[in-house]
Each structure stands twice: as C-alpha cells, then as structure tokens.
Design a protein around this motif. Sequence first.
Motif, short mmCIF file in Angstrom:
data_model
loop_
_atom_site.label_atom_id
_atom_site.label_comp_id
_atom_site.label_asym_id
_atom_site.label_seq_id
_atom_site.Cartn_x
_atom_site.Cartn_y
_atom_site.Cartn_z
N LEU A 100 -2.60 2.67 -6.14
CA LEU A 100 -1.62 1.59 -6.06
C LEU A 100 -1.86 0.73 -4.83
N GLU A 101 -2.12 1.35 -3.70
CA GLU A 101 -2.36 0.59 -2.47
C GLU A 101 -3.63 -0.25 -2.57
N ARG A 102 -4.66 0.27 -3.23
CA ARG A 102 -5.88 -0.53 -3.44
C ARG A 102 -5.60 -1.73 -4.33
N GLU A 103 -4.84 -1.51 -5.39
CA GLU A 103 -4.50 -2.60 -6.31
C GLU A 103 -3.62 -3.65 -5.63
N ILE A 104 -2.70 -3.22 -4.81
CA ILE A 104 -1.81 -4.15 -4.10
C ILE A 104 -2.64 -5.08 -3.22
N LEU A 156 5.50 -4.93 -2.40
CA LEU A 156 4.90 -3.79 -3.09
C LEU A 156 4.29 -2.80 -2.11
N ALA A 157 3.69 -3.29 -1.03
CA ALA A 157 3.13 -2.41 -0.01
C ALA A 157 4.24 -1.59 0.65
N GLU A 158 5.39 -2.23 0.91
CA GLU A 158 6.52 -1.51 1.48
C GLU A 158 7.01 -0.43 0.53
N THR A 159 7.04 -0.73 -0.76
CA THR A 159 7.47 0.25 -1.75
C THR A 159 6.49 1.43 -1.79
N ALA A 160 5.20 1.15 -1.76
CA ALA A 160 4.20 2.22 -1.75
C ALA A 160 4.35 3.07 -0.49
N ALA A 161 4.59 2.43 0.65
CA ALA A 161 4.78 3.18 1.90
C ALA A 161 6.03 4.05 1.83
N LEU A 162 7.08 3.52 1.22
CA LEU A 162 8.31 4.28 1.04
C LEU A 162 8.04 5.52 0.19
N LEU A 163 7.31 5.34 -0.91
CA LEU A 163 6.97 6.47 -1.77
C LEU A 163 6.10 7.49 -1.04
N ARG A 164 5.13 7.03 -0.30
CA ARG A 164 4.26 7.93 0.44
C ARG A 164 5.07 8.69 1.49
N GLY A 165 5.98 8.00 2.15
CA GLY A 165 6.83 8.64 3.14
C GLY A 165 7.74 9.68 2.54
N SER A 166 8.30 9.42 1.37
CA SER A 166 9.20 10.40 0.75
C SER A 166 8.42 11.61 0.29
N GLU A 167 7.17 11.43 -0.11
CA GLU A 167 6.33 12.56 -0.51
C GLU A 167 6.02 13.43 0.71
N GLU A 168 5.75 12.82 1.84
CA GLU A 168 5.45 13.57 3.06
C GLU A 168 6.69 14.29 3.56
N GLU A 169 7.86 13.64 3.47
CA GLU A 169 9.11 14.28 3.89
C GLU A 169 9.40 15.49 3.02
#
Length: 123
Positions: free
Chosen positions: A90-94, A105-118
Amino acid sequence: MHGDNALAKTNRVNMLFDFYGPLLTEKQQTFLKYYFHDDYSLGEIAADAGVSRQAVYEHLKRAEQVLESYERKLGLVSRHDRLQEGLDRLEREIGGLPDEWRRMLAETAALLRGSEEEGNERE
C-alpha cells in the motif's frame, strides 16, 4: 545451528515468542529468552538453572513445539506477516499517486501500521 538456517530459526522463534510467549511455562519462557534473546549456550543455561544440558535442550525443543502448535491453531504470526506485506505494498502504491491523495492515504497507512505495532506490544 549455523549460518542462515540458524538466523532464520532464531527469528522465527523470537517472532513466535513475541506473540505466544506468555502462554508458555515460566521455565520455558526463561530458557527461550536465555537461548534465543541473550545467546546463552545450553551449558550456561544448565549451570544457571541447576539442570543438565539435556534437560535444557528438551525444554527448548518442547517450547518450540508448543509455539508452533499455537501458530498452527491461531495463525497470529502469519496474519501479522500478511498485514505487514499489505501495508508495504500500500505504501509503495501511495507513492505513485498524485500529491493531493498521497498525504491522506499515507497517514491512513501509518495509522494502520501503528495499530498493528501497538497490538503486538499488548500481546
């Protein structure tokens, strides 16, 4: 264990331990931490625990089997890997999108990545 196989096995056990470690016995947790995290030898662990090297080996082998069993049943590591691969894609496509779409969209991807790490930290 030597070379790439040793590294792959260590990475695998550490990942499984991150997800399922609390489900192991205290002794299994301790031995796995010493062996895979702290790089203690079987002899060093045996000396600290007051048991034979063979006993340490058996505890480690059993703990690895239990971790793999949890993964077969629950699939949390596989799910995590798929999510990370999807987020990477997703980040590559963005990156190829027009600027006006990219930021949100980059903020949304970062949010998703952050929630996965949490989620991993809680487990």
